[in-house]
Design an enzyme around this catalytic site. Structure first.
Site, short mmCIF file in Angstrom:
data_model
loop_
_atom_site.label_atom_id
_atom_site.label_comp_id
_atom_site.label_asym_id
_atom_site.label_seq_id
_atom_site.Cartn_x
_atom_site.Cartn_y
_atom_site.Cartn_z
N ARG A 50 0.84 -1.20 0.00
CA ARG A 50 0.00 0.00 0.00
C ARG A 50 0.88 1.24 0.00
O ARG A 50 1.47 1.59 1.03
CB ARG A 50 -0.90 0.01 1.24
CG ARG A 50 -1.79 -1.21 1.37
CD ARG A 50 -2.43 -1.23 2.75
NE ARG A 50 -3.30 -2.39 2.92
CZ ARG A 50 -3.91 -2.69 4.07
NH1 ARG A 50 -3.70 -1.92 5.14
NH2 ARG A 50 -4.67 -3.76 4.15
N ASP A 52 1.45 5.23 0.09
CA ASP A 52 0.72 6.31 0.74
C ASP A 52 0.21 7.33 -0.26
O ASP A 52 0.62 7.34 -1.44
CB ASP A 52 1.62 7.02 1.75
CG ASP A 52 2.03 6.12 2.90
OD1 ASP A 52 1.31 5.14 3.17
OD2 ASP A 52 3.08 6.41 3.52
N ARG A 197 10.66 7.03 3.79
CA ARG A 197 10.70 8.49 3.89
C ARG A 197 11.46 8.94 5.14
O ARG A 197 12.09 10.01 5.14
CB ARG A 197 9.28 9.04 3.87
CG ARG A 197 8.62 8.89 2.49
CD ARG A 197 7.11 8.96 2.54
NE ARG A 197 6.64 10.22 3.11
CZ ARG A 197 5.35 10.46 3.39
NH1 ARG A 197 4.44 9.51 3.17
NH2 ARG A 197 4.99 11.62 3.88
#
Length: 259
Positions: A50, A52, A197
């Site tokens: 998944r 973001d 990230r």
């Protein structure tokens, strides 16, 4: 019943992430709606992971099952005409009955891209984070090397992460440069919420000399989100590839993705 594997690319800017959500524009939801209309039967899409909101993909993998007589090799052409322009189906093939886009995956590679120019590139702004500052790339690479291996990545995941097992293996973490700015590529057997990230944000702090590469082991061992760097924005992040052979086998028989 056929199981069909799709490799897709998308510009995630205008999507609320991959996972279907009521009232939101998502990759999974858009694919399901489109394939349901094309095949005339309810379709459920399963993705390798998944991404973001705002995150992109050049090699996301999905699968679905169908009894439709549509030839498998026709799906890319049909879907390219039927999907919005910010989702592109690159390929389709019939998969084995035990294939699963997520459960069968051995590794994923992400790339984070930046734009170092004083004035942001108008045509790259959706795919690069603007960082018009000099960084010490050799120091960033030394720090990146210390992330390779099997570690508890609690310090490198969002405080919202609900998964208790936070041990992951990083196979490679490389800092490079192109004509726009530096980029970071990370390959691992799995990633926690916001993990890539946060890795990028931490390596950037090293590049700006706010952290020392030698601090990375202590950050890992501390298992405390506050020890690592900031969570970088989503626009620079791209899911490049998903591997369905063990990394060691793939690495011996194919070239690693080059910039």
């Amino acid at each position: 019943m056929k199981k069909i594997k799709l490799v897709i690319a998308y510009d995630g800017t205008d999507f609320s992430g991959f996972q279907a959500q009521p009232g939101q524009r998502t990759i999974q939801g858009t694919l399901q709606e489109t394939l349901t209309r094309i095949t005339g039967e309810p379709i459920e899409i399963y993705g390798s992971g998944r991404t973001d909101a705002g995150v992109h993909a050049l090699g996301q993998v999905c699968h679905f099952e169908t009894t439709s007589p549509i030839p498998v090799d026709k799906y890319p052409y049909i879907l390219r005409r039927s999907l919005p322009r910010d989702i592109l189906v690159l390929s389709a093939e019939e998969a084995a009955s035990d294939f699963h886009a997520r459960k069968s995956a051995y590794w994923k590679t992400y790339r984070y891209q930046t734009d170092r120019h004083r004035i942001p590139d108008l045509f790259e702004r959706r795919f690069r984070t603007h960082l018009p500052y000099e960084v010490d790339q050799p120091a960033m690479q030394r720090a990146a090397d210390r992330l390779v291996g099997t570690h508890d990545f609690t310090s490198f995941c969002s405080a919202k992460t609900v998964i208790e097992d936070r041990v992951r293996t990083i196979y490679r973490c490389e800092v490079g440069e192109d004509t726009h700015g530096f980029f970071i590529e990370v390959t691992g057997n799995g990633f926690l919420y916001n993990m890539v990230r946060i890795i990028v944000g931490t390596l950037y702090e090293v590049g700006r000399r706010n952290l020392d590469p030698e601090q990375i082991p202590a950050i890992l061992e501390g298992r405390d989100r506050r020890l690592a760097g900031p969570t970088f924005p989503p626009e620079g992040l791209i899911l490049l590839e998903v591997g369905y052979r063990p990394w060691q086998d793939f690495h011996r028989s194919a070239n690693v993705i080059s910039p």
